[in-house]
Design an enzyme around this catalytic site. Structure first.
Site, PDB file in Angstrom:
ATOM      1  N   ASN A 111       0.794  -1.477   0.279  1.00  0.00           N
ATOM      2  CA  ASN A 111      -0.155  -0.017  -0.075  1.00  0.00           C
ATOM      3  C   ASN A 111       0.524   1.769  -0.184  1.00  0.00           C
ATOM      4  O   ASN A 111       2.164   1.091   0.908  1.00  0.00           O
ATOM      5  CB  ASN A 111      -1.012   0.070   1.265  1.00  0.00           C
ATOM      6  CG  ASN A 111      -2.184   1.438   1.335  1.00  0.00           C
ATOM      7  OD1 ASN A 111      -2.492   1.956   0.226  1.00  0.00           O
ATOM      8  ND2 ASN A 111      -1.853   1.624   2.718  1.00  0.00           N
ATOM      9  N   HIS A 113       1.090   5.336   1.110  1.00  0.00           N
ATOM     10  CA  HIS A 113       0.034   5.671   2.580  1.00  0.00           C
ATOM     11  C   HIS A 113       1.244   7.188   2.765  1.00  0.00           C
ATOM     12  O   HIS A 113       2.448   7.579   2.490  1.00  0.00           O
ATOM     13  CB  HIS A 113       0.654   5.622   3.756  1.00  0.00           C
ATOM     14  CG  HIS A 113      -0.130   5.828   4.336  1.00  0.00           C
ATOM     15  ND1 HIS A 113      -1.652   5.874   4.971  1.00  0.00           N
ATOM     16  CD2 HIS A 113       0.179   6.692   5.701  1.00  0.00           C
ATOM     17  CE1 HIS A 113      -1.756   6.505   5.688  1.00  0.00           C
ATOM     18  NE2 HIS A 113      -0.765   7.028   6.085  1.00  0.00           N
ATOM     19  N   SER A 140       4.417   6.784   2.388  1.00  0.00           N
ATOM     20  CA  SER A 140       5.765   5.599   2.425  1.00  0.00           C
ATOM     21  C   SER A 140       4.568   3.940   2.173  1.00  0.00           C
ATOM     22  O   SER A 140       3.376   4.168   1.649  1.00  0.00           O
ATOM     23  CB  SER A 140       5.054   4.715   4.130  1.00  0.00           C
ATOM     24  OG  SER A 140       5.538   6.137   5.012  1.00  0.00           O
ATOM     25  N   ASP A 149      -2.555   0.220   7.598  1.00  0.00           N
ATOM     26  CA  ASP A 149      -1.270   1.796   7.423  1.00  0.00           C
ATOM     27  C   ASP A 149       0.083   0.363   8.080  1.00  0.00           C
ATOM     28  O   ASP A 149       0.559   1.852   9.062  1.00  0.00           O
ATOM     29  CB  ASP A 149      -2.076   3.357   8.216  1.00  0.00           C
ATOM     30  CG  ASP A 149      -3.063   3.066   6.406  1.00  0.00           C
ATOM     31  OD1 ASP A 149      -3.053   2.222   5.166  1.00  0.00           O
ATOM     32  OD2 ASP A 149      -3.554   4.264   7.141  1.00  0.00           O
TER      33      ASP A 149
HETATM   34  C1  GRF Z   1      -2.671   8.557  -2.107  1.00  0.00           C
HETATM   35  O1  GRF Z   1      -2.276   9.809  -1.670  1.00  0.00           O
HETATM   36  C2  GRF Z   1      -2.475   8.167  -1.041  1.00  0.00           C
HETATM   37  O2  GRF Z   1      -1.208   7.615  -0.684  1.00  0.00           O
HETATM   38  C3  GRF Z   1      -3.948   7.957  -0.862  1.00  0.00           C
HETATM   39  O3  GRF Z   1      -4.269   7.491  -1.656  1.00  0.00           O
HETATM   40  C4  GRF Z   1      -3.718   8.910  -2.850  1.00  0.00           C
HETATM   41  C5  GRF Z   1      -3.922   9.067  -3.970  1.00  0.00           C
HETATM   42  O4  GRF Z   1      -4.292   8.733  -4.785  1.00  0.00           O
HETATM   43  N1  GRF Z   1      -3.686   6.308  -0.119  1.00  0.00           N
HETATM   44  P1  GRF Z   1      -4.165   8.675  -6.591  1.00  0.00           P
HETATM   45  O5  GRF Z   1      -5.976   7.612  -6.197  1.00  0.00           O
HETATM   46  O6  GRF Z   1      -2.929   7.452  -6.496  1.00  0.00           O
HETATM   47  O7  GRF Z   1      -4.112   9.280  -7.134  1.00  0.00           O
END
Ligand code: GRF
Length: 229
Positions: A111, A113, A140, A149
């Site tokens: 994932n 994050h 991360s 997370d």
């Molecule tokens: C990103 O900031 C990711 O870290 C978080 O959600 C957002 C998704 O953005 N989990 P995208 O859909 O990839 O533009």
């Protein structure tokens, strides 16, 4: 020589800018793998269009059609498994996952994050970093475990917080770094350099004592070797 491509499934809920970064890297031969499926819990997810434009198979499964989280997740992961991915990437997949559905994929699911975990799991990470007065913020990539997370962190990208930063400004500055971080992390996994072992992250067969750092050249380095921007 192993000619079988490293198969990647990507799960999204929205915009899909991380997905786009993976697609671009694949196109340019920098990913080390092939995105074989993009799955979403939302039909309106803009990322689905990005996948279709790139000729990648897509799948939308509506949680509203299932009685509870466990049955939805079980159906979703059964469909994802049909694509035989070596790796599942959660790239802005905004759902909490049922531990039973995660279990078979531990070590094979990551994932991205937007915080320097273990700081700020969950939502509103940029605002929370500002409220805490942090001087460093970042993103991360971690192995997914049942803890939200909370799985072992593979790599991080850091950015300096400015005194006049807003959550929006921080998010905007972080996003391109996050994209590079995700691409580099997927590449390291595809190359078999990074893996989960005995509850921790290994790089080239050696346990990592701290997350890898994204350097300015877009490569991951161990912390003491990081080239700072
Ligand atoms: C990103 O900031 C990711 O870290 C978080 O959600 C957002 C998704 O953005 N989990 P995208 O859909 O990839 O533009």
């Amino acid at each position: 020589m192993n000619l079988e491509p490293f198969r990647i499934a990507v799960l999204i809920s929205g915009r899909g800018s991380n997905l786009q970064a993976l697609i671009a890297a694949q196109r340019e031969g920098r990913l080390g793998g092939e995105i074989v499926l993009v799955a979403s819990n939302r039909r309106a997810a803009a990322g689905l269009l990005r996948a279709e434009e790139a000729g990648i198979d897509t799948l939308t499964l509506d949680p509203g059609a299932y009685s509870d989280r466990a049955s939805y997740d079980s159906a979703l992961f059964a469909r994802v498994a049909e694509a035989h991915p070596h790796l599942i990437v959660l790239a802005g997949f905004m759902r909490i996952l049922d531990p039973a559905s995660i279990a078979p994929w531990i070590g094979r699911m990551i994932n991205v994050h937007p915080s320097l975990l273990p700081r700020y799991p969950g939502l509103r990470t940029h605002q929370r970093a500002l409220e805490a007065g942090d001087r460093l913020h970042g993103a991360s990539v971690h192995f997914v475990t049942a803890e939200l997370d909370g799985g072992p962190v593979i790599a991080q990208a850091e950015i300096a917080v400015r005194t006049d930063d807003t959550p929006e400004a921080l998010a905007e500055r972080l996003l391109p770094r996050e994209h590079k971080l995700l691409v580099a992390s997927v590449r390291a996994l595809a190359q078999g350099r990074v893996r989960l072992h005995a509850g921790g992250v290994q790089l080239d067969g050696m346990p990592l004592t701290a997350p890898l750092q994204l350097a300015s050249d877009g490569e991951l380095r161990e912390r003491n070797q990081t080239v700072r921007e």
